[in-house]
Design an enzyme around this catalytic site. Sequence first.
Site, short mmCIF file in Angstrom:
data_model
loop_
_atom_site.label_atom_id
_atom_site.label_comp_id
_atom_site.label_asym_id
_atom_site.label_seq_id
_atom_site.Cartn_x
_atom_site.Cartn_y
_atom_site.Cartn_z
N LYS A 39 0.85 -1.19 0.00
CA LYS A 39 0.00 0.00 0.00
C LYS A 39 0.89 1.24 0.00
CE LYS A 39 -3.92 1.91 2.64
NZ LYS A 39 -4.79 1.72 3.83
N SER A 98 -9.69 1.58 2.94
CA SER A 98 -8.83 2.31 2.03
C SER A 98 -7.77 1.46 1.34
CB SER A 98 -8.13 3.45 2.80
OG SER A 98 -7.29 2.92 3.80
N SER A 156 -9.72 -0.68 7.23
CA SER A 156 -9.17 -0.57 5.87
C SER A 156 -8.44 -1.78 5.33
CB SER A 156 -8.24 0.64 5.78
OG SER A 156 -9.01 1.79 5.60
N1 GLN Z 1 -13.13 3.90 6.48
C1 GLN Z 1 -12.49 4.40 7.64
C2 GLN Z 1 -12.14 5.85 7.46
O1 GLN Z 1 -12.47 6.37 6.46
C3 GLN Z 1 -11.28 3.57 7.98
C4 GLN Z 1 -10.09 3.91 7.17
C5 GLN Z 1 -8.87 3.09 7.54
O2 GLN Z 1 -8.97 2.07 8.22
N2 GLN Z 1 -7.72 3.58 7.13
O3 GLN Z 1 -11.56 6.48 8.27
#
Ligand code: GLN
Length: 495
Positions: free
Chosen positions: A78, A153, A177
């Site tokens: 990532k 994400s 994420s």
């Molecule tokens: N969807 C969550 C957010 O937007 C989690 C994102 C993540 O785990 N990086 O913050």
Amino acid sequence: MNLTELSITELSRAYARGDASPREVAAAYLDRIDKINPRLNAYISIIADMAMEQAEAAEKIISRGEQTSLTGAPLAIKDLICLKDVKNTCASRMLSGFIPPYDATVITRLKKAGTVFLGKVNMDEFAMGSSTEHSCFGPTRNPWNMDYAPGGSSGGSAAAVAARLCAGALGSDTGGSVRQPASHCGVVGLKPTYGRVSRFGLVAFASSLDQIGPLAGNVTDCALLLNAIAGYDSMDSTSAPRPVPDYLASLAEGLKGFKIGLPEEYFTAGLDPEVEKAVLGAINNLKKQGAEIVKISLPHTEYAVAAYYIIAPAEASSNLARYDGVKYGFRDKSSQTLMDMYQATRSAGFGPEVIRRIMIGTYVLSAGYYDAYYRKATQVRTLIRQDFERAFEKCDVIAGPVTPAPAFKIGEVIDDPLTMYLSDVFTLSTNLAGIPGMSVPCGLSSTGLPIGLQLMADFFREDNLFKAAYNHERLSDYTFGRAAPDIQALSNQAG
Ligand code: GLN
């Protein structure tokens, strides 16, 4: 033998027998990436030369008889985990041109094991989002259906594993994420306990919640990756000085005496009936293997979204203050004064979701609002952690859905942040509490989209997650490979 369809474990055996070589495998992956990535948009940097050099080094490791299970394993990273000399963008304009001069600790550890990095993969900008649509490189598509989002994400990581554009990947999980995109793409994803994996070299989003986690096609590969990256690191003061067990040892058959908790709050009206059916089906299969199902309650679940969307933006607003146009990446060059430069740089460098988070975060931390929002949210966080502490007195793992519904279409919720936030309801609590969580494929919707089973365990009990997941996987029809996106159709849709 189709090299890109082999798991990490199978590849490792093929290398040991001399049936395949890391360079051959890396080349096959790079070729496949060339064909499929233009449409899928999982990779944002492909590092072919470096990958081939690493593959050559892996071959030397093998010929010296020093092969580990990960030697020659082709991985995707990532794009917020620093890989020395490769640009690290966080899918943000703000970091354009930033090339880290050092490796993240997880990268150092994987390099030592002899892995091959194929490239850096797409994500929501600074990991803020649940769909990989908030990326300055455009959205990644879901390999099961290109009209759908892969989740986020870490959507690039999950899509790359599902489309066999890598054999395994690293993502990060601040509020789901790793688990949510793994669920939407039909692969295995793990968020380790807070402190299990070093975050040195991970670009910070919300430091009390962030963890790096592996994604792979199966539970064994996921355990191999965790084995390699877990453990104390003097460069990350939040990493735990605890020994790392061999997670492969937890992959044993049989669940006699193993207790699985079903939280009533995770099976409520908002849950898609197909998701409910798939998750309960998987739990029933675990029961048939000897597990005992116990009813539990996590009464503060309904406050997780509110607490998370105060705490995470608060920490983000502070962490992202460092992007001032001076130290990293992008700078607006037209400004005349320092203040103008800060303002213009940050306005043009960050995308709308990141700006929204910084504004929410600044607001909830400001004098007069701190007590009403931030302090309250941290109190709720304690209650959520206590819910889990009580629950784990009664069970070894907690099982439930990862998300209320399967993947949504690209463009469907991007303009409705509240709906997007609410879809995180089942993943946020583990981050708020600090416990580990995992997603394993357990079904397909009538529209052909994957559904994941979420497993959660007590602090540092990843072994219990692996045990439950492994027993689920070995009998499930939805284990990756038994059910996988139509590879042929993917190649045809490409370009
Ligand atoms: N969807 C969550 C957010 O937007 C989690 C994102 C993540 O785990 N990086 O913050």
